[in-house]
Design a protein around this motif. Structure first.
Motif, PDB file in Angstrom:
ATOM      1  N   ASP B  38       0.812  -1.223   0.000  1.00 45.29           N
ATOM      2  CA  ASP B  38       0.000   0.000   0.000  1.00 45.29           C
ATOM      3  C   ASP B  38       0.844   1.272   0.000  1.00 45.29           C
ATOM      4  N   GLY B  39       1.991   1.220  -0.640  1.00 48.10           N
ATOM      5  CA  GLY B  39       2.761   2.445  -0.845  1.00 48.10           C
ATOM      6  C   GLY B  39       3.652   2.883   0.293  1.00 48.10           C
ATOM      7  N   TRP B  40       3.882   2.003   1.268  1.00 45.91           N
ATOM      8  CA  TRP B  40       4.826   2.403   2.328  1.00 45.91           C
ATOM      9  C   TRP B  40       5.618   1.220   2.852  1.00 45.91           C
ATOM     10  N   ILE B  41       6.701   1.546   3.567  1.00 47.93           N
ATOM     11  CA  ILE B  41       7.575   0.503   4.101  1.00 47.93           C
ATOM     12  C   ILE B  41       7.397   0.452   5.619  1.00 47.93           C
ATOM     13  N   SER B  42       6.775  -0.584   6.080  1.00 46.96           N
ATOM     14  CA  SER B  42       6.589  -0.761   7.524  1.00 46.96           C
ATOM     15  C   SER B  42       7.771  -1.569   8.074  1.00 46.96           C
ATOM     16  N   PRO B  43       7.971  -1.569   9.392  1.00 45.89           N
ATOM     17  CA  PRO B  43       9.114  -2.328   9.948  1.00 45.89           C
ATOM     18  C   PRO B  43       9.107  -3.804   9.544  1.00 45.89           C
ATOM     19  N   ASP B  44       7.932  -4.405   9.431  1.00 48.57           N
ATOM     20  CA  ASP B  44       7.928  -5.835   9.063  1.00 48.57           C
ATOM     21  C   ASP B  44       8.329  -6.051   7.593  1.00 48.57           C
ATOM     22  N   VAL B  45       8.176  -5.004   6.768  1.00 48.62           N
ATOM     23  CA  VAL B  45       8.654  -5.113   5.385  1.00 48.62           C
ATOM     24  C   VAL B  45      10.180  -5.221   5.400  1.00 48.62           C
ATOM     25  N   VAL B  46      10.803  -4.390   6.238  1.00 44.13           N
ATOM     26  CA  VAL B  46      12.268  -4.408   6.334  1.00 44.13           C
ATOM     27  C   VAL B  46      12.743  -5.777   6.825  1.00 44.13           C
ATOM     28  N   MET B  47      12.062  -6.307   7.845  1.00 47.50           N
ATOM     29  CA  MET B  47      12.425  -7.628   8.386  1.00 47.50           C
ATOM     30  C   MET B  47      12.342  -8.696   7.290  1.00 47.50           C
ATOM     31  N   PRO B  74       2.127   5.214   6.588  1.00 48.54           N
ATOM     32  CA  PRO B  74       1.099   4.956   5.579  1.00 48.54           C
ATOM     33  C   PRO B  74       0.768   6.209   4.767  1.00 48.54           C
ATOM     34  N   VAL B  75       0.551   6.015   3.482  1.00 49.09           N
ATOM     35  CA  VAL B  75       0.134   7.123   2.617  1.00 49.09           C
ATOM     36  C   VAL B  75      -1.182   6.726   1.948  1.00 49.09           C
ATOM     37  N   GLY B  76      -1.866   7.733   1.443  1.00 51.05           N
ATOM     38  CA  GLY B  76      -3.127   7.484   0.766  1.00 51.05           C
ATOM     39  C   GLY B  76      -2.919   6.701  -0.520  1.00 51.05           C
ATOM     40  N   LYS B  77      -4.040   6.165  -1.026  1.00 48.03           N
ATOM     41  CA  LYS B  77      -4.000   5.442  -2.290  1.00 48.03           C
ATOM     42  C   LYS B  77      -3.453   6.372  -3.375  1.00 48.03           C
ATOM     43  N   HIS B  78      -3.824   7.633  -3.265  1.00 50.82           N
ATOM     44  CA  HIS B  78      -3.303   8.646  -4.184  1.00 50.82           C
ATOM     45  C   HIS B  78      -2.367   9.564  -3.400  1.00 50.82           C
ATOM     46  N   HIS B  79      -1.081   9.354  -3.565  1.00 47.42           N
ATOM     47  CA  HIS B  79      -0.107  10.183  -2.859  1.00 47.42           C
ATOM     48  C   HIS B  79       0.201  11.370  -3.764  1.00 47.42           C
ATOM     49  N   ILE B  80      -0.416  12.503  -3.450  1.00 46.92           N
ATOM     50  CA  ILE B  80      -0.284  13.686  -4.309  1.00 46.92           C
ATOM     51  C   ILE B  80       0.953  14.468  -3.890  1.00 46.92           C
ATOM     52  N   GLN B  81       1.932  14.497  -4.780  1.00 48.76           N
ATOM     53  CA  GLN B  81       3.182  15.182  -4.480  1.00 48.76           C
ATOM     54  C   GLN B  81       3.298  16.431  -5.340  1.00 48.76           C
ATOM     55  N   VAL B  82       3.364  17.563  -4.657  1.00 50.08           N
ATOM     56  CA  VAL B  82       3.378  18.839  -5.365  1.00 50.08           C
ATOM     57  C   VAL B  82       4.772  19.446  -5.251  1.00 50.08           C
ATOM     58  N   CYS B  83       5.360  19.793  -6.387  1.00 52.15           N
ATOM     59  CA  CYS B  83       6.676  20.429  -6.349  1.00 52.15           C
ATOM     60  C   CYS B  83       6.533  21.839  -5.805  1.00 52.15           C
ATOM     61  N   THR B  84       7.299  22.156  -4.767  1.00 51.67           N
ATOM     62  CA  THR B  84       7.247  23.515  -4.213  1.00 51.67           C
ATOM     63  C   THR B  84       8.638  24.133  -4.229  1.00 51.67           C
ATOM     64  N   ASN B  85       9.402  23.795  -5.260  1.00 45.00           N
ATOM     65  CA  ASN B  85      10.678  24.483  -5.412  1.00 45.00           C
ATOM     66  C   ASN B  85      10.447  25.781  -6.199  1.00 45.00           C
ATOM     67  N   VAL B  86      11.526  26.507  -6.452  1.00 47.11           N
ATOM     68  CA  VAL B  86      11.417  27.896  -6.915  1.00 47.11           C
ATOM     69  C   VAL B  86      10.458  28.121  -8.088  1.00 47.11           C
ATOM     70  N   ALA B  87      10.723  27.450  -9.215  1.00 41.16           N
ATOM     71  CA  ALA B  87       9.920  27.740 -10.409  1.00 41.16           C
ATOM     72  C   ALA B  87       8.453  27.398 -10.189  1.00 41.16           C
ATOM     73  N   CYS B  88       8.187  26.278  -9.520  1.00 36.50           N
ATOM     74  CA  CYS B  88       6.793  25.895  -9.281  1.00 36.50           C
ATOM     75  C   CYS B  88       6.122  26.836  -8.286  1.00 36.50           C
ATOM     76  N   CYS B  89       6.870  27.271  -7.268  1.00 38.12           N
ATOM     77  CA  CYS B  89       6.332  28.259  -6.323  1.00 38.12           C
ATOM     78  C   CYS B  89       5.930  29.519  -7.068  1.00 38.12           C
ATOM     79  N   MET B  90       6.789  29.939  -7.996  1.00 37.53           N
ATOM     80  CA  MET B  90       6.502  31.151  -8.767  1.00 37.53           C
ATOM     81  C   MET B  90       5.248  30.957  -9.614  1.00 37.53           C
ATOM     82  N   ALA B  91       4.960  29.711  -9.941  1.00 35.34           N
ATOM     83  CA  ALA B  91       3.776  29.424 -10.756  1.00 35.34           C
ATOM     84  C   ALA B  91       2.551  29.152  -9.879  1.00 35.34           C
ATOM     85  N   GLY B  92       2.729  29.216  -8.560  1.00 37.50           N
ATOM     86  CA  GLY B  92       1.573  29.084  -7.669  1.00 37.50           C
ATOM     87  C   GLY B  92       1.366  27.723  -7.033  1.00 37.50           C
TER      88      GLY B  92
END
Lengths: 429, 158
Positions: B38-47, B74-92
């Protein structure tokens, strides 16, 4: 005017696949290269004066000659961990023309007599990685990779390795650690990777654009390649234009091209009614130029060094008068703080400190002495760490604070930005 | 307890022999395991990975904690990642993050009650000419994002 050496066929979709690539002359230079002696390839690249296109600008041919002749296997790593903020040329190159880079890599590998190479691609570039993996498969099927390439006796294997979200892996020793399956912390140099790199074997790390350029140096010869650009900065370069500009995108021009023309011609100029305030000429780690400086700058290693900044990765961020420099520096320093790998104290603590001070200014809690404090902390980070990340954070800090000091002082004094409506924190909290 | 699928195990076995050292397989193995958990690494995954890969837990944890593309919670089924570096910040892009959090009624990096969404700020995605840029899970980029476009997308994902 653009000079489309590397990007000549980038507008054609068929250039992505091997049949279209071959139709447009693809892999012909490899055939030529395999008939040359390896040392002739190295000599040609050296004579062409090609400098690394990833950021540091180190002469590529010279880097290759650092390889020891001790019979150990040699590795070639293509640095496709493009992470310097505002840089997006390598992604386009891999998506539009994966075979161009692969051909450049095989030629380079033959030159340095490496049997194995990796493309280390950043994890977020999932589409580019897919395109690349498919292209490598095609190249194997066509006999350009594998055993005894085109009957030349030269064997080369190429594979892709995906990163997982760490800016520091773009630093060559960090990248090597990552490829070894470890955390991507840089190592002290010397020994340089050419002597002791991947698995402590001689390793050459070159950027995507650098390796693609090798193909054209071998195709046309060093003398023809040197006709582009300036004496100390030969060749063409891809520049990524972003920010307050009408036509953001990648443009290939000869080195030495006036920044003003790049902004006004290729970039289509500023937006209606706006005037230029500043330009970051080489990725966010490059010191910022004022509008006045930017108008005089030419895009080559020597001019920008003379102006106290650098060509870096060729990412040009255009900033107009609607922007708050305090807000922008806050964004930049938050990034470097986040990406500091943490092993060197001046970087780990310094980036965090600057980030914190900027954050308090942006939220209206700045103190008068903070402007000098930012400058001081940044200067104390410079040159005191294993890799260049500390400098990458210090340089924008020092240049922003000193060239736009009035904006920082105003923000601290008034608790709001000098440019009305331009500070995100002020508008949304 | 987490257990890799037969297919996942096969893939990891291939990665173990693909590179010069077995250790190099840790990064790709974590991607494979994450996609099956489901999109994440739990301790038992590492084991589990440590067992099947015969690599010490410490080596896997070192990688897991260093790189941001492995989710440690845990993350949602849709992990929405928004770029917030300089150029994207300038674009809102910061306005988009704020709008997302308000609309979904969550804080950044938090899992929504229906477990469908997580919103995370990410660093420069290398698409600065088409900002704001958004990446959902590890899919292809969505470029030139706007609040209107985001609302439409959220409806589709609901």
């Amino acid at each position: 005017m653009e000079v489309k050496l590397l990007t000549e066929h980038y507008d054609k979709d068929e250039f992505q696949g091997i049949s279209g690539y071959k139709k447009l002359g693809g892999y012909e230079v490899l055939k030529k290269a395999l008939k040359m002696k390896p040392e002739e390839i190295v000599a040609e690249v050296k004579a062409a004066g090609l400098r690394g296109r990833g950021g540091a600008g180190f002469p590529t041919g010279m880097k290759w000659t650092f390889l020891p002749n001790n019979g150990q296997p040699r590795y070639l790593l293509c640095n496709a961990d493009e992470g310097e903020p505002c840089t997006f040329k390598d992604r386009m190159m891999m998506e539009r023309a994966p075979h161009q880079m692969i051909e450049g890599m095989i030629i380079s590998a033959y030159g340095i007599q490496s049997k194995k190479s990796y493309v280390y691609i950043r994890g977020e570039y999932t589409y580019a990685a897919r395109v690349l993996e498919n292209a490598i498969k095609e190249a194997y099927q066509a006999g350009y990779l594998g055993e005894n390439i085109l009957g030349s006796g030269f064997t080369h294997h190429l594979d892709v390795y995906r990163g997982a979200g760490a800016y520091i892996c773009g630093e060559e020793t960090g990248m090597i650690s990552s490829l070894e399956g470890k955390k991507g912390q840089p190592k002290l140099k010397p020994p340089f990777p050419a002597v002791s790199g991947y698995l402590e074997k001689p390793t050459i790390v070159n950027n995507v654009e650098t390796l693609a350029a090798v193909k054209y140096i071998i195709r046309d010869g060093a003398a023809a390649y040197k006709k582009h650009g300036t004496e100390k900065s030969p060749g063409t370069k891809l520049f990524s234009l972003s920010g307050d500009i009408r036509k953001p995108g990648n443009y290939e021009v000869p080195l030495g091209y006036p920044l003003k023309d790049l902004i006004n011609n290729e970039g289509g100029g500023l937006k209606q009614g706006r005037s230029l305030k500043a330009v970051i000429p080489g990725g966010t780690s490059a010191p910022v130029l004022t509008a006045e400086e930017a108008m005089k700058a030419t895009m080559d290693y020597e001019c920008l060094a003379q102006m106290g900044t650098m060509l870096g990765s060729g990412a040009i961020t255009v900033i107009d008068d609607s922007r708050c420099m305090v807000d922008l520096l806050g964004v930049i320093l938050h990034f470097y703080h986040h990406e500091s790998c943490g092993q060197c104290t001046p970087c780990r603590e310094g980036t965090g400190w600057i980030d914190k001070v900027l954050n308090s200014i942006i939220h209206g809690r700045g103190r008068q002495q903070d402007v000098d404090l930012l400058d001081q902390v940044a200067k104390n980070m410079m040159g005191r760490t294993i890799c260049a990340l500390a400098d990458a954070a210090a340089l924008p800090t020092i240049s922003f604070v000193n060239k736009f000091r009035d904006e920082f002082e105003y923000y601290i004094r008034e608790g709001r930005s000098k440019v009305k409506g331009s500070s995100y924190a002020e508008m949304h909290h | 307890m987490f257990k890799l699928s037969k297919d996942g195990l096969e893939k990891i076995k291939k990665e173990l022999t693909r590179y010069e050292t077995r250790r190099s397989a840790i990064l790709p193995a974590l991607y494979i395991a994450q996609s099956e958990n489901d999109g994440w690494i739990s301790p038992d995954v590492v084991m589990h990975l440590s067992e099947v890969m015969e690599i010490p837990i410490s080596h896997i944890s070192e990688v897991l904690t260093f790189y941001t593309m492995y989710n440690k919670k845990p993350v949602g089924k849709h992990h929405i990642q928004v770029c917030t570096n300089v150029a994207c910040c300038m674009a809102g892009s910061r306005e988009i993050v704020k709008h997302l959090c308000t609309t979904l009624n969550i804080h950044e990096d938090e899992l929504s009650a229906d477990k469908k969404f997580t919103v995370t700020r990410v660093e420069c995605l290398g698409s600065c000419n088409t900002g704001p840029v958004v990446q959902i899970n590890h899919d292809d980029y969505i470029e030139n994002m706007s609040i209107e476009k985001m609302d439409k997308l959220l409806k589709e994902l609901q």
